[in-house]
Design a protein around this motif. Sequence first.
Motif, short mmCIF file in Angstrom:
data_model
loop_
_atom_site.label_atom_id
_atom_site.label_comp_id
_atom_site.label_asym_id
_atom_site.label_seq_id
_atom_site.Cartn_x
_atom_site.Cartn_y
_atom_site.Cartn_z
N ARG A 46 0.84 -1.21 0.00
CA ARG A 46 0.00 0.00 0.00
C ARG A 46 0.86 1.25 0.00
N GLY A 47 1.96 1.21 0.74
CA GLY A 47 2.88 2.35 0.76
C GLY A 47 3.49 2.61 -0.60
N LEU A 48 3.85 1.55 -1.31
CA LEU A 48 4.41 1.70 -2.65
C LEU A 48 3.36 2.27 -3.62
N PHE A 49 2.12 1.79 -3.50
CA PHE A 49 1.05 2.34 -4.34
C PHE A 49 0.80 3.81 -4.01
N ALA A 50 0.84 4.15 -2.73
CA ALA A 50 0.64 5.55 -2.33
C ALA A 50 1.77 6.42 -2.86
N LEU A 51 2.99 5.93 -2.81
CA LEU A 51 4.12 6.68 -3.36
C LEU A 51 3.95 6.87 -4.87
N ALA A 52 3.57 5.79 -5.57
CA ALA A 52 3.36 5.89 -7.02
C ALA A 52 2.27 6.90 -7.35
N PHE B 19 1.38 9.47 -5.51
CA PHE B 19 1.91 10.80 -5.19
C PHE B 19 2.82 11.29 -6.31
N VAL B 20 3.71 10.43 -6.77
CA VAL B 20 4.63 10.82 -7.86
C VAL B 20 3.83 11.16 -9.12
N ALA B 21 2.82 10.36 -9.44
CA ALA B 21 2.00 10.61 -10.62
C ALA B 21 1.23 11.92 -10.50
N ALA B 22 0.77 12.24 -9.29
CA ALA B 22 -0.01 13.46 -9.07
C ALA B 22 0.86 14.72 -9.01
N HIS B 23 2.16 14.54 -8.84
CA HIS B 23 3.06 15.70 -8.71
C HIS B 23 4.19 15.61 -9.71
N SER B 24 3.82 15.57 -10.98
CA SER B 24 4.82 15.46 -12.04
C SER B 24 5.70 16.70 -12.15
N GLU B 25 5.30 17.79 -11.47
CA GLU B 25 6.13 19.00 -11.48
C GLU B 25 7.38 18.84 -10.61
N LEU B 26 7.38 17.83 -9.75
CA LEU B 26 8.53 17.57 -8.88
C LEU B 26 9.50 16.62 -9.56
N PRO B 27 10.78 16.75 -9.24
CA PRO B 27 11.71 15.75 -9.77
C PRO B 27 11.39 14.37 -9.19
N ALA B 28 11.71 13.34 -9.92
CA ALA B 28 11.44 11.98 -9.44
C ALA B 28 12.26 11.70 -8.18
N PRO B 29 11.65 11.08 -7.19
CA PRO B 29 12.40 10.77 -5.97
C PRO B 29 13.33 9.59 -6.19
N ARG B 30 14.36 9.53 -5.37
CA ARG B 30 15.23 8.36 -5.38
C ARG B 30 14.54 7.30 -4.52
N VAL B 31 14.36 6.13 -5.08
CA VAL B 31 13.67 5.06 -4.37
C VAL B 31 14.57 3.83 -4.33
N GLU B 32 14.77 3.30 -3.14
CA GLU B 32 15.58 2.11 -2.97
C GLU B 32 14.86 1.12 -2.08
N ALA B 33 14.93 -0.14 -2.44
CA ALA B 33 14.39 -1.21 -1.61
C ALA B 33 15.55 -2.13 -1.29
N SER B 34 15.84 -2.26 -0.02
CA SER B 34 16.97 -3.07 0.41
C SER B 34 16.49 -4.18 1.34
N PHE B 35 16.86 -5.40 1.02
CA PHE B 35 16.55 -6.54 1.87
C PHE B 35 17.69 -6.66 2.87
N SER B 36 17.41 -6.30 4.11
CA SER B 36 18.45 -6.17 5.13
C SER B 36 18.95 -7.51 5.66
N THR B 37 20.24 -7.53 5.93
CA THR B 37 20.87 -8.67 6.60
C THR B 37 21.47 -8.23 7.94
N ALA B 38 21.26 -6.98 8.31
CA ALA B 38 21.94 -6.39 9.47
C ALA B 38 21.65 -7.09 10.79
N LEU B 39 20.48 -7.66 10.97
CA LEU B 39 20.13 -8.28 12.25
C LEU B 39 20.57 -9.73 12.37
N LEU B 40 21.17 -10.25 11.32
CA LEU B 40 21.64 -11.63 11.34
C LEU B 40 23.07 -11.68 11.85
N ASP B 41 23.38 -12.67 12.67
CA ASP B 41 24.71 -12.77 13.26
C ASP B 41 25.70 -13.54 12.40
#
Length: 110
Positions: free
Chosen positions: A3-9, A11-33
Motif C-alpha cells: 500500500r505504501g508503494l502504491f501511495a508513493l506511485a 503521489f509521484v503521478a499526481a506531482h509530475s512538477e517535482l523531480p522523481a524521488p530516489r527510491v531504494e528497496a533493500s533486503f536487510s541482513t543487518a540483524l543476522l549474526d
Amino acid sequence: MIRGLFALAAFVAAHSELPAPRVEASFSTALLDQWSAKRAVVDQVAAALGKTATDKPEVGFYEVETRFGPVRVGSTAITADQMAAHNAFMSYSDSVQPAQAPADAPGGAR
C-alpha cells in the motif's frame, strides 16, 4: 508495504512538477549474526531477481542489485570485521567540532 508503494506511485503521478524521488528497496541482513545466514539472504534475493550475487572480499561485501527503471532493489551482506571497522571509524564523527566565532567577530553568527 505494498500500500505504501502504491501511495508513493500515486503521489509521484499526481506531482509530475517535482523531480522523481530516489527510491531504494533493500533486503536487510543487518540483524543476522552469522555470515552464512547473511549470504543466504543475498542469495535468495539474487535468485528472486534472476541475478548472481557479487563477492567483494577486499571490502567485506557480498551483494546483489538490480533496477526497475529508477528504482534500485538489492541486498548487501557486510562482514563483521568490515562493520567493526566502519563503526570504529564513525565513532570519531562527533569528535571534531569547528571553533565557533563569537557573534560580534567578523564572520561570526548574525
